[in-house]
Design a protein around this motif. Sequence first.
Motif, mmCIF file in Angstrom:
data_model
loop_
_atom_site.group_PDB
_atom_site.id
_atom_site.type_symbol
_atom_site.label_atom_id
_atom_site.label_comp_id
_atom_site.label_asym_id
_atom_site.label_seq_id
_atom_site.Cartn_x
_atom_site.Cartn_y
_atom_site.Cartn_z
ATOM 1 N N ARG A 117 0.826 -1.209 0.000
ATOM 2 C CA ARG A 117 0.000 0.000 0.000
ATOM 3 C C ARG A 117 0.860 1.259 0.000
ATOM 4 N NH1 ARG A 117 -2.994 -3.218 3.622
ATOM 5 N NH2 ARG A 117 -1.940 -2.235 5.391
ATOM 6 N N GLU A 118 1.917 1.270 0.810
ATOM 7 C CA GLU A 118 2.788 2.435 0.837
ATOM 8 C C GLU A 118 3.480 2.637 -0.511
ATOM 9 O OE1 GLU A 118 5.517 2.078 4.044
ATOM 10 O OE2 GLU A 118 4.043 2.606 5.587
ATOM 11 N N ALA A 119 3.938 1.541 -1.124
ATOM 12 C CA ALA A 119 4.602 1.656 -2.421
ATOM 13 C C ALA A 119 3.636 2.140 -3.499
ATOM 14 C CB ALA A 119 5.212 0.313 -2.815
ATOM 15 N N CYS A 158 4.282 5.462 -5.570
ATOM 16 C CA CYS A 158 4.356 5.414 -7.027
ATOM 17 C C CYS A 158 3.415 6.434 -7.647
ATOM 18 C CB CYS A 158 4.037 4.006 -7.516
ATOM 19 S SG CYS A 158 4.307 3.726 -9.278
ATOM 20 N N PHE A 159 2.228 6.579 -7.086
ATOM 21 C CA PHE A 159 1.268 7.564 -7.590
ATOM 22 C C PHE A 159 1.809 8.983 -7.406
ATOM 23 C CE2 PHE A 159 -2.300 10.443 -6.748
ATOM 24 C CZ PHE A 159 -2.993 10.330 -7.943
ATOM 25 N N LEU A 161 6.495 13.646 -11.541
ATOM 26 C CA LEU A 161 7.241 13.485 -12.783
ATOM 27 C C LEU A 161 6.482 14.057 -13.979
ATOM 28 C CD1 LEU A 161 8.749 9.894 -12.432
ATOM 29 C CD2 LEU A 161 10.041 12.020 -12.689
ATOM 30 N N ARG A 162 5.184 14.096 -13.903
ATOM 31 C CA ARG A 162 4.383 14.664 -14.994
ATOM 32 C C ARG A 162 4.701 16.147 -15.197
ATOM 33 N NH1 ARG A 162 -0.045 13.003 -13.298
ATOM 34 N NH2 ARG A 162 -0.234 11.130 -14.591
ATOM 35 N N MET A 163 5.156 16.822 -14.134
ATOM 36 C CA MET A 163 5.497 18.241 -14.222
ATOM 37 C C MET A 163 6.990 18.462 -14.434
ATOM 38 S SD MET A 163 3.039 19.843 -11.247
ATOM 39 C CE MET A 163 3.577 18.687 -9.969
#
Length: 220
Positions: A73-75, A79-80, A86-88
Amino acid sequence: MSPSSDSPVQGGRLLPESLHASGRRPSRSWGNTLFEVLVALGLMGLVLAAVGELSVAARHFFAQGTDQGTCFREAALACFQMGRELRMCRELYHPDPTVLDGGQPWTASSEGSAVVVFRRPGPPPRADQVVGFRLDGSRRVLERLLYHPDFPVDHSSQARLMEPPRRLAGGVVGMALWSPDPSRRHGSRFLGLELVPGRTSGSGARAGLPLRLEVRVGDL
């Protein structure tokens, strides 16, 4: 004819004296011998030992399953968040973008420390931010780093942090970054990210199912 007074049978019952005289042994249904008690105690001890081992194994597997579920769950949340930032991305400092352009993924080792560093717009009215995501392989911890905007690209080891590292996930045993061919993404630039969750403790770094995503980075 009634029995005589010296008969061993009085009133139709056999007296104890006559039992010994007749050679018959008295019944032992009233108790157990010491050997039988020891055998029963031994069997009971074996049963209790087996139950204890099963109980310890059940607690171990339950704790291990809970640990792996927490790590996953933490990973997934980490990741999200990494994909959202990273999208920015405006400029990628590490790993070298030319390495990713070669089609080979950059992979962080499960031992040592590895970091992804890039520049992204900061929240208004602040200037750009230099963000890093560091995987500490020895501790299996993924952290978010916020550097000063004057990030020294040629001397990244001397970069200053604006705040202490923030823990994102534990039990992460692998991280990878790659750049898909833009011709296969309708001419758009994408970055791929992979996190591999495992366990926060234990002798072995057992890897779970990898978490992967790709984000579009228009300004890179």
